[in-house]
Design an enzyme around this catalytic site. Structure first.
Site, mmCIF file in Angstrom:
data_model
loop_
_atom_site.group_PDB
_atom_site.id
_atom_site.type_symbol
_atom_site.label_atom_id
_atom_site.label_comp_id
_atom_site.label_asym_id
_atom_site.label_seq_id
_atom_site.Cartn_x
_atom_site.Cartn_y
_atom_site.Cartn_z
ATOM 1 N N HIS A 168 -10.165 -5.345 -3.256
ATOM 2 C CA HIS A 168 -8.850 -5.587 -2.654
ATOM 3 C C HIS A 168 -8.978 -5.952 -1.193
ATOM 4 O O HIS A 168 -9.890 -5.513 -0.500
ATOM 5 C CB HIS A 168 -7.925 -4.370 -2.817
ATOM 6 C CG HIS A 168 -8.501 -3.073 -2.360
ATOM 7 N ND1 HIS A 168 -9.409 -2.344 -3.115
ATOM 8 C CD2 HIS A 168 -8.329 -2.364 -1.213
ATOM 9 C CE1 HIS A 168 -9.746 -1.248 -2.458
ATOM 10 N NE2 HIS A 168 -9.108 -1.236 -1.287
ATOM 11 N N ASP A 171 0.852 -1.189 0.000
ATOM 12 C CA ASP A 171 0.000 0.000 0.000
ATOM 13 C C ASP A 171 0.893 1.246 0.000
ATOM 14 O O ASP A 171 1.884 1.318 0.728
ATOM 15 C CB ASP A 171 -0.900 -0.011 1.244
ATOM 16 C CG ASP A 171 -2.035 0.990 1.136
ATOM 17 O OD1 ASP A 171 -3.200 0.546 1.087
ATOM 18 O OD2 ASP A 171 -1.762 2.211 1.117
ATOM 19 N N HIS A 214 -6.831 -5.797 2.351
ATOM 20 C CA HIS A 214 -5.675 -5.233 3.058
ATOM 21 C C HIS A 214 -5.105 -6.319 3.972
ATOM 22 O O HIS A 214 -5.848 -6.893 4.783
ATOM 23 C CB HIS A 214 -6.105 -4.066 3.962
ATOM 24 C CG HIS A 214 -6.658 -2.866 3.239
ATOM 25 N ND1 HIS A 214 -5.916 -1.725 3.029
ATOM 26 C CD2 HIS A 214 -7.878 -2.619 2.699
ATOM 27 C CE1 HIS A 214 -6.663 -0.820 2.403
ATOM 28 N NE2 HIS A 214 -7.859 -1.338 2.189
HETATM 29 P P1 5GP Z 1 -9.864 1.442 0.343
HETATM 30 O O1 5GP Z 1 -10.389 1.543 -1.076
HETATM 31 O O2 5GP Z 1 -9.873 0.014 0.842
HETATM 32 O O3 5GP Z 1 -10.567 2.367 1.281
HETATM 33 O O4 5GP Z 1 -8.343 1.918 0.340
HETATM 34 C C1 5GP Z 1 -7.544 1.882 -0.818
HETATM 35 C C2 5GP Z 1 -6.103 1.739 -0.434
HETATM 36 O O5 5GP Z 1 -5.329 1.800 -1.631
HETATM 37 C C3 5GP Z 1 -5.564 2.819 0.497
HETATM 38 O O6 5GP Z 1 -5.000 2.210 1.655
HETATM 39 C C4 5GP Z 1 -4.539 3.566 -0.332
HETATM 40 O O7 5GP Z 1 -3.414 3.987 0.414
HETATM 41 C C5 5GP Z 1 -4.169 2.548 -1.394
HETATM 42 N N1 5GP Z 1 -3.785 3.168 -2.663
HETATM 43 C C6 5GP Z 1 -4.481 4.117 -3.344
HETATM 44 N N2 5GP Z 1 -3.847 4.439 -4.482
HETATM 45 C C7 5GP Z 1 -2.722 3.681 -4.528
HETATM 46 C C8 5GP Z 1 -1.654 3.577 -5.481
HETATM 47 O O8 5GP Z 1 -1.613 4.251 -6.507
HETATM 48 N N3 5GP Z 1 -0.677 2.696 -5.191
HETATM 49 C C9 5GP Z 1 -0.691 1.915 -4.061
HETATM 50 N N4 5GP Z 1 0.335 1.070 -3.874
HETATM 51 N N5 5GP Z 1 -1.686 1.990 -3.142
HETATM 52 C C10 5GP Z 1 -2.691 2.865 -3.379
#
Ligand code: 5GP
Length: 131
Positions: free
Chosen positions: A93, A29, A95
């Site tokens: 996804h 992440d 985590h």
């Molecule tokens: P959620 O959709 O589960 O709320 O969180 C999405 C997760 O994706 C976040 O923890 C964020 O830091 C991660 N994230 C968002 N954009 C990117 C990216 O471009 N690259 C990576 N490696 N992680 C990302």
């Protein structure tokens, strides 16, 4: 339009890759809540994890389990915690977060700042432990 995660899988956007098979991809992440915080995604673009069909969801969990085993071996922690939210990126996804205490999985606070060099070395350690 392709999601940011599909663009990562395609190699259009850089990431610190941890593991990959034909169906799934795991990478660090970009804004981790704990060291080694990894995301597991299906390569096929599906927004909501509970729209992934059963057999594929089972394989995704088995893939995540292998990644978690590698995290346990590579990162000092008590366990690997698992969370699913998907509020930010519309591409299913999981985590996977190495934790030693409950608060290591707190998503509402300030994220960690880790240099690209350190992220690269964390990813390398997890990759090495991945079987
Ligand atoms: P959620 O959709 O589960 O709320 O969180 C999405 C997760 O994706 C976040 O923890 C964020 O830091 C991660 N994230 C968002 N954009 C990117 C990216 O471009 N690259 C990576 N490696 N992680 C990302």
């Amino acid at each position: 339009m392709a999601t940011i995660f599909s663009r990562i899988v395609a190699g259009e956007i850089p990431c610190h890759k941890v593991a990959e098979d034909e169906e799934f991809f795991a990478f660090l992440d970009i804004n981790p809540v704990a060291k080694g915080h990894t995301l597991v995604i299906p390569k096929k673009e599906i927004d909501y994890i509970f729209d992934v069909e059963d057999a594929s969801l089972g394989r995704m969990m088995a893939f995540a389990k292998c990644v978690a085993r590698a995290q346990e071996a590579a990162i000092p922690c008590k366990r690997v915690g698992l969370a699913v939210m998907g509020l930010e990126v519309p591409h299913a996804h999981i985590h996977l977060i190495p934790i030693t205490k409950e608060s290591d999985m707190y998503f509402g606070g300030e994220k960690m700042t880790i240099s690209q060099e350190e992220l690269a070395s964390i990813a390398a350690l997890i990759r090495k432990a991945y079987k």
